[in-house]
Write a protein that holds these residues in place. Structure first.
Motif, PDB file in Angstrom:
ATOM      1  N   VAL A 187      59.733  41.695  50.299  1.00 42.35           N
ATOM      2  CA  VAL A 187      59.252  41.313  48.957  1.00 42.35           C
ATOM      3  C   VAL A 187      57.851  41.610  48.620  1.00 42.35           C
ATOM      4  CG1 VAL A 187      58.505  38.965  47.814  1.00 42.35           C
ATOM      5  CG2 VAL A 187      60.825  39.268  48.931  1.00 42.35           C
ATOM      6  N   GLU A 188      57.062  41.602  49.792  1.00 41.55           N
ATOM      7  CA  GLU A 188      55.541  42.247  49.679  1.00 41.55           C
ATOM      8  C   GLU A 188      55.622  43.709  49.239  1.00 41.55           C
ATOM      9  OE1 GLU A 188      51.651  41.977  50.006  1.00 41.55           O
ATOM     10  OE2 GLU A 188      53.029  40.220  50.238  1.00 41.55           O
ATOM     11  N   SER A 189      56.556  44.359  49.788  1.00 44.10           N
ATOM     12  CA  SER A 189      56.452  45.726  49.417  1.00 44.10           C
ATOM     13  C   SER A 189      56.873  46.063  48.004  1.00 44.10           C
ATOM     14  CB  SER A 189      57.523  46.528  50.327  1.00 44.10           C
ATOM     15  OG  SER A 189      57.221  46.514  51.696  1.00 44.10           O
ATOM     16  N   ARG A 190      57.759  45.295  47.319  1.00 38.06           N
ATOM     17  CA  ARG A 190      58.237  45.339  46.238  1.00 38.06           C
ATOM     18  C   ARG A 190      57.084  44.958  45.208  1.00 38.06           C
ATOM     19  NH1 ARG A 190      64.325  43.389  45.041  1.00 38.06           N
ATOM     20  NH2 ARG A 190      65.328  44.909  46.586  1.00 38.06           N
ATOM     21  N   ILE A 191      56.326  43.745  45.605  1.00 43.05           N
ATOM     22  CA  ILE A 191      55.044  43.353  44.621  1.00 43.05           C
ATOM     23  C   ILE A 191      54.010  44.521  44.762  1.00 43.05           C
ATOM     24  CG2 ILE A 191      53.185  41.924  44.619  1.00 43.05           C
ATOM     25  CD1 ILE A 191      55.026  39.663  46.011  1.00 43.05           C
ATOM     26  N   ARG A 192      53.805  45.287  45.960  1.00 44.68           N
ATOM     27  CA  ARG A 192      53.019  46.296  45.916  1.00 44.68           C
ATOM     28  C   ARG A 192      53.167  47.393  45.104  1.00 44.68           C
ATOM     29  NH1 ARG A 192      49.032  46.149  49.876  1.00 44.68           N
ATOM     30  NH2 ARG A 192      48.969  44.392  51.410  1.00 44.68           N
ATOM     31  N   ALA A 193      54.788  47.880  45.186  1.00 46.17           N
ATOM     32  CA  ALA A 193      55.140  48.934  44.408  1.00 46.17           C
ATOM     33  C   ALA A 193      55.019  48.660  42.832  1.00 46.17           C
ATOM     34  CB  ALA A 193      56.696  48.969  44.611  1.00 46.17           C
ATOM     35  N   SER A 194      55.143  47.324  42.576  1.00 49.27           N
ATOM     36  CA  SER A 194      55.284  46.966  40.990  1.00 49.27           C
ATOM     37  C   SER A 194      53.911  47.101  40.602  1.00 49.27           C
ATOM     38  CB  SER A 194      55.806  45.603  41.028  1.00 49.27           C
ATOM     39  OG  SER A 194      55.028  44.747  41.573  1.00 49.27           O
ATOM     40  N   ILE A 195      52.750  46.927  41.239  1.00 48.71           N
ATOM     41  CA  ILE A 195      51.495  46.750  40.987  1.00 48.71           C
ATOM     42  C   ILE A 195      50.930  48.159  40.807  1.00 48.71           C
ATOM     43  CG2 ILE A 195      48.836  46.394  41.751  1.00 48.71           C
ATOM     44  CD1 ILE A 195      50.243  44.058  43.061  1.00 48.71           C
ATOM     45  N   ALA A 196      51.442  49.176  41.861  1.00 52.08           N
ATOM     46  CA  ALA A 196      50.763  50.641  41.983  1.00 52.08           C
ATOM     47  C   ALA A 196      51.630  51.425  40.676  1.00 52.08           C
ATOM     48  CB  ALA A 196      51.082  51.149  43.119  1.00 52.08           C
ATOM     49  N   THR A 197      52.835  50.912  40.545  1.00 45.04           N
ATOM     50  CA  THR A 197      53.640  51.826  39.446  1.00 45.04           C
ATOM     51  C   THR A 197      53.555  51.140  37.989  1.00 45.04           C
ATOM     52  OG1 THR A 197      55.447  50.628  39.867  1.00 45.04           O
ATOM     53  CG2 THR A 197      55.018  52.660  40.989  1.00 45.04           C
TER      54      THR A 197
ATOM     55  N   LEU B  40      54.710  29.545  52.595  1.00 42.38           N
ATOM     56  CA  LEU B  40      54.303  31.136  52.445  1.00 42.38           C
ATOM     57  C   LEU B  40      55.388  32.043  51.751  1.00 42.38           C
ATOM     58  CD1 LEU B  40      53.239  31.908  56.168  1.00 42.38           C
ATOM     59  CD2 LEU B  40      51.828  31.759  54.090  1.00 42.38           C
ATOM     60  N   ALA B  41      56.554  31.608  51.703  1.00 43.57           N
ATOM     61  CA  ALA B  41      57.808  32.240  50.984  1.00 43.57           C
ATOM     62  C   ALA B  41      57.527  32.032  49.530  1.00 43.57           C
ATOM     63  CB  ALA B  41      59.039  32.010  51.481  1.00 43.57           C
ATOM     64  N   LEU B  42      57.227  30.630  49.166  1.00 38.28           N
ATOM     65  CA  LEU B  42      56.884  30.082  47.884  1.00 38.28           C
ATOM     66  C   LEU B  42      55.495  30.989  47.388  1.00 38.28           C
ATOM     67  CD1 LEU B  42      57.838  26.501  48.108  1.00 38.28           C
ATOM     68  CD2 LEU B  42      58.855  28.240  46.978  1.00 38.28           C
ATOM     69  N   GLU B  43      54.700  31.233  48.215  1.00 36.43           N
ATOM     70  CA  GLU B  43      53.378  31.890  47.723  1.00 36.43           C
ATOM     71  C   GLU B  43      53.829  33.199  47.269  1.00 36.43           C
ATOM     72  OE1 GLU B  43      50.065  31.788  50.260  1.00 36.43           O
ATOM     73  OE2 GLU B  43      49.986  29.594  50.167  1.00 36.43           O
ATOM     74  N   LYS B  44      54.753  33.859  47.916  1.00 39.19           N
ATOM     75  CA  LYS B  44      54.910  35.412  47.548  1.00 39.19           C
ATOM     76  C   LYS B  44      55.744  35.176  46.143  1.00 39.19           C
ATOM     77  CE  LYS B  44      53.813  37.575  51.154  1.00 39.19           C
ATOM     78  NZ  LYS B  44      52.610  38.661  50.718  1.00 39.19           N
TER      79      LYS B  44
ATOM     80  N   LYS C  25      54.628  37.044  42.431  1.00 36.45           N
ATOM     81  CA  LYS C  25      55.428  37.675  41.688  1.00 36.45           C
ATOM     82  C   LYS C  25      55.292  37.138  40.033  1.00 36.45           C
ATOM     83  CE  LYS C  25      59.776  37.665  39.846  1.00 36.45           C
ATOM     84  NZ  LYS C  25      60.537  36.446  39.079  1.00 36.45           N
ATOM     85  N   GLU C  26      55.461  35.712  40.076  1.00 33.27           N
ATOM     86  CA  GLU C  26      55.197  35.314  38.724  1.00 33.27           C
ATOM     87  C   GLU C  26      53.958  35.417  38.142  1.00 33.27           C
ATOM     88  OE1 GLU C  26      57.497  33.530  37.172  1.00 33.27           O
ATOM     89  OE2 GLU C  26      58.689  33.630  38.813  1.00 33.27           O
ATOM     90  N   LYS C  27      52.875  35.522  38.796  1.00 29.21           N
ATOM     91  CA  LYS C  27      51.580  35.846  38.211  1.00 29.21           C
ATOM     92  C   LYS C  27      51.420  37.379  37.741  1.00 29.21           C
ATOM     93  CE  LYS C  27      48.645  32.909  40.981  1.00 29.21           C
ATOM     94  NZ  LYS C  27      47.576  32.777  42.262  1.00 29.21           N
ATOM     95  N   LEU C  28      51.925  38.160  38.408  1.00 27.42           N
ATOM     96  CA  LEU C  28      52.045  39.676  38.036  1.00 27.42           C
ATOM     97  C   LEU C  28      53.031  39.744  36.859  1.00 27.42           C
ATOM     98  CD1 LEU C  28      52.679  41.373  41.656  1.00 27.42           C
ATOM     99  CD2 LEU C  28      50.613  41.340  40.004  1.00 27.42           C
ATOM    100  N   LEU C  29      54.178  38.939  36.587  1.00 29.99           N
ATOM    101  CA  LEU C  29      54.877  39.079  35.313  1.00 29.99           C
ATOM    102  C   LEU C  29      54.136  38.557  34.297  1.00 29.99           C
ATOM    103  CD1 LEU C  29      58.431  38.084  36.682  1.00 29.99           C
ATOM    104  CD2 LEU C  29      57.640  40.343  35.837  1.00 29.99           C
ATOM    105  N   LEU C  30      53.393  37.236  34.530  1.00 35.38           N
ATOM    106  CA  LEU C  30      52.353  36.686  33.382  1.00 35.38           C
ATOM    107  C   LEU C  30      51.416  37.771  32.987  1.00 35.38           C
ATOM    108  CD1 LEU C  30      51.727  34.500  31.688  1.00 35.38           C
ATOM    109  CD2 LEU C  30      50.439  33.473  33.493  1.00 35.38           C
ATOM    110  N   ARG C  31      50.614  38.488  34.098  1.00 32.54           N
ATOM    111  CA  ARG C  31      49.680  39.602  33.547  1.00 32.54           C
ATOM    112  C   ARG C  31      50.246  40.405  32.779  1.00 32.54           C
ATOM    113  NH1 ARG C  31      44.892  41.229  35.713  1.00 32.54           N
ATOM    114  NH2 ARG C  31      44.459  43.668  35.516  1.00 32.54           N
ATOM    115  N   HIS C  32      51.466  41.250  33.377  1.00 32.25           N
ATOM    116  CA  HIS C  32      52.353  42.005  32.424  1.00 32.25           C
ATOM    117  C   HIS C  32      52.634  41.741  30.987  1.00 32.25           C
ATOM    118  CE1 HIS C  32      55.444  44.750  31.412  1.00 32.25           C
ATOM    119  NE2 HIS C  32      54.794  45.699  32.058  1.00 32.25           N
ATOM    120  N   LYS C  33      52.853  40.626  30.904  1.00 32.05           N
ATOM    121  CA  LYS C  33      53.228  39.965  29.680  1.00 32.05           C
ATOM    122  C   LYS C  33      51.860  39.812  28.804  1.00 32.05           C
ATOM    123  CE  LYS C  33      56.061  36.235  27.753  1.00 32.05           C
ATOM    124  NZ  LYS C  33      56.813  34.814  27.800  1.00 32.05           N
ATOM    125  N   THR C  34      51.014  39.375  29.394  1.00 31.38           N
ATOM    126  CA  THR C  34      49.686  39.026  28.602  1.00 31.38           C
ATOM    127  C   THR C  34      49.018  40.038  28.420  1.00 31.38           C
ATOM    128  OG1 THR C  34      48.448  38.377  30.393  1.00 31.38           O
ATOM    129  CG2 THR C  34      49.552  36.624  29.038  1.00 31.38           C
TER     130      THR C  34
END
Length: 735
Positions: A69-79, A121-125, A129-138
């Protein structure tokens, strides 16, 4: 004492076996319960171990999934590509579900805290993910380098790895403990299995030993029973022989007493003497009946009473028994009658001797206990099949009757209808007991109906086989019947080694116009019958080469002939008739032969018609001291030629027999002595000497060694015969 201790020892051993069995059973149950409990715990422990193993594998997957999950978050931010975030929620949900199941029923507080922390910790991940989606949306992009380079994110990842490692380690320790417990439980299971096996082997050994011991004891008991049975049989045989010998010894003088009493009754006597002689006669007959009853009872008790089957005529037997009692009934003013159902086949297969004994007893009782009225004998067909008929017998009287309360006891031994019966009428109370035993031995039964003062009726039935060939039998006939040659259809074979007896039989059969042949012994008789037909055989018993018993058995078994055979013997003792009938003979007559008795027997087997007349024997007055011509005159019918013939034969043969008798005793040849003594009975009977000599000849016939009694008997026989020769010569001259 040894026997008592052995019994007590057997009881103790039995108690020990029972207690051992109970204790062993309880122990087996306890071991089985513990074994089942241990097996159940082992299965549960193995299931927990399996669950721990699965949980350990899931922990590794959680670590891998969270890092993924951590790797996917990093990949979505990078790309700046939201597609990398697809499936993150699903992975986080799976992790949370597993963590929920892991924390469920978990008693370890420290591990519970680690699981809860890992869930946070799993919920923090998931929140990242929700913050990134909100940032992408706004804003329109997810290029948040602060998230990638955020030391907190790195710290969370490390913390997740450490927590999963700690949980895994604790699980590994639990699995090791569970494995040890499983191993211990497995050892317990093996222990219980071995214990069960040992207990089963011990139980089987004890039970097997007990069974073998019981078999051994049973075999010993069977051997002891066998020995006891043999001893009992020997004792019974000894008792039977003793009673037979004693009865013979008692019968011999008793027969003499009765014989002399009969002779006295024929002589002129005053009224007082007649009364005395009649009392002696009755007492002697009662004593003879008691002896016969005791002997029969001993045979029944010893199981030695045999039912000997043979061919007989029911009509002939009943009429013979009735004839036997006619005179006795007349003396008391009673009438006796018989009725035979015509549907009953005349010729049956059964024990005629025992049936005669039963009827004689019942009819004798009826006459004894009846003072006026009648005796009725009824024979009826109770049941019949193709090969068997159940013959019913009814003997009724109008006598004193029996009290109803005593009816059940009348068949018991030594029991009579009333206590006063023995005093008033005599008897032992054995007759009806013997009758019932004889009937039951023949598969029959008996019952009694009676009313005091009105009479008694005995009902009994016996099953008999129906003979394949029916004989034509009519028992009551006239002695003049054969004197008409047109009726002479019989051919008779006379088998006797005594020439005087042969002459007597020839005379009697000749005057009846009966065709006859003679044979000197059983061997000649068998050869004659092998090649010739014959209607009737008159068979002597004791003969040289082959006696009457062997000859009869040969005729029955080898020649397969059913020709009627009448036994002729000087043995007038009870039991001789039974012996003759058991060997296959049809009837029996004792010597000296009486014309009326012989003719009745011959007519039973040879006549086809019935003519009944009454014959009278002229009284002969004898002037001789020793010889008695009554018997000779009664059968000669004034035939002087016959009288001269038999008298001359007596003078020719008897001195020779006497000489042979004396030589046999002197030479200690007791077998020959027995034969000559028996032969003399027949020879002297023609001159009426048997009453004087029978007892002495009986003694000589039973002699097995030299003794004073036999020596005295021989001298007395010699003395009487020498004196009788002189009188016989005088009679010869007077003819």
């Amino acid at each position: 004492m040894k026997k008592i201790s052995s019994v007590m020892g057997n009881k103790r051993f039995s108690y020990f076996i029972i207690l051992t069995f109970i204790a062993g059973s309880l122990l087996l149950i306890a071991v089985q319960i513990n074994s089942a409990k241990n097996t159940k715990e082992l299965i549960q422990n193995n299931n927990r171990l399996l669950n721990e193993l699965r949980s350990s594998n899931h922990l590794r997957e959680i670590d891998r999934d969270i890092l993924g999950v951590e790797s996917r978050i990093r990949a979505s931010i990078a790309t700046n590509d939201t597609t990398h975030l697809n499936g993150v929620d699903q992975k986080i949900d799976e992790v949370e579900n597993f963590l929920d199941s892991l924390s469920k029923d978990n008693a370890d507080i420290e591990e519970q805290k680690l699981i809860q922390r890992l869930s946070v910790l799993a919920l923090e991940k998931k929140l990242v993910k929700e913050k990134l989606l909100l940032r992408h949306k706004t804003i329109g992009d997810m290029d948040d380098q602060t998230s990638i380079a955020n030391p907190r994110a790195r710290k969370i990842s490390n913390e997740i790895t450490n927590i999963t490692a700690k949980i895994y380690e604790k699980r590994r320790v639990d699995m090791v403990n569970l494995s040890k417990q499983s191993e211990e439980m497995g050892q317990k299971a093996r222990f219980y299995d071995i214990s069960l096996l040992i207990l089963l082997i011990l139980s089987g050994s004890i039970v097997g030993y007990h069974i073998l011991r019981q078999f051994k004891r049973q075999r010993l008991l069977i051997q002891e029973l066998d020995v006891a049975q043999k001893k009992a049989l020997v004792a019974a045989q000894t008792k039977e022989n003793f009673l037979a010998n004693m009865s013979h010894e008692i019968r011999t003088p008793l027969s003499g007493i009765l014989g002399f009493t009969n002779l006295l009754q024929k002589r002129p006597l005053d009224d007082t003497s007649k009364e005395f002689v009649s009392s002696i006669q009755r007492s002697g007959e009662n004593l003879m009946a008691i002896i016969n009853d005791i002997l029969d009872l001993s045979k029944i008790e010893a199981g030695m009473m045999r039912i000997t089957k043979g061919i007989f005529s029911i009509n002939g037997l009943v009429n013979s028994v009735e004839t036997f009692f006619v005179e006795r009934a007349k003396e008391k003013g009673l009438t006796i009658s018989s009725k035979i159902d015509s549907s009953i086949p005349d010729t049956l297969n059964g024990d005629a001797t025992r049936l005669t004994q039963i009827l004689v007893n019942l009819i004798g009782n009826a006459i004894k206990f009846t003072h006026q009225g009648n005796i009725n004998i009824e024979i009826y067909n109770k049941q019949q099949t193709e090969n068997e008929v159940v013959v019913g017998f009814k003997v009724s009287d109008t006598g004193i009757g029996i009290d109803k309360e005593k009816l059940i006891e009348v068949f018991e031994r030594f029991n009579q209808g009333e206590d006063s019966t023995t005093r008033n009428y005599g008897g032992t109370g054995l007759g009806l007991s013997i009758v019932k035993s004889l009937i039951q031995l023949q598969n029959g039964d008996i019952e009694v109906i009676s009313e005091q003062g009105k009479g008694t009726t005995f009902h009994f039935y016996i099953p008999y086989a129906i003979a394949k060939e029916q004989l034509n039998v009519v028992p009551k006939v006239d002695t003049d019947y054969f004197k008409d040659k047109t009726n002479a259809s019989l051919k008779v074979l006379i088998v006797d080694d005594n020439t005087i007896n042969q002459s007597l039989m020839k005379h009697l059969l000749s005057q009846w116009n009966i065709d006859f042949e003679t044979a000197n012994n059983g061997l000649e008789a068998v050869e004659f019958l092998r090649n010739n037909d014959c209607d009737l055989v008159l068979m002597d018993i004791q003969m040289p080469q082959m006696d009457g018993y062997v000859a009869t058995q040969t005729i029955r078994e080898e020649l397969k002939l059913n020709t009627p055979i009448i036994a002729m013997t000087a043995h007038a003792l009870a039991g001789e008739r039974e012996r003759c009938m058991s060997r296959g003979m049809n009837e029996y007559i004792s010597k000296p032969i009486k014309e009326e008795e012989l003719f009745k027997l011959i007519s039973n087997f040879g006549l086809k018609e019935n003519k009944k007349t009454e014959t009278k024997t002229a009284e002969v007055t004898s002037n001789y001291e020793f010889i008695d011509l009554t018997y000779l005159k009664s059968i000669s019918n004034e035939d002087k030629d016959f009288e001269r013939t038999v008298t001359q034969q007596f003078l020719d043969k008897v001195p020779t027999h006497l000489q042979e008798l004396k030589l046999a005793y002197d030479n200690k040849d007791f077998k020959l002595l027995k034969l000559r003594a028996h032969d003399l009975k027949s020879s002297v009977a023609i001159m009426g000497l048997l009453p004087l000599l029978e007892e002495k000849l009986d003694i000589l016939e039973l002699t097995t060694k030299e003794n004073p009694a036999s020596q005295l008997a021989l001298e007395e026989v010699k003395d009487v015969l020498l004196k009788s020769f002189f009188e016989t010569k005088l009679f010869m001259k007077s003819i």
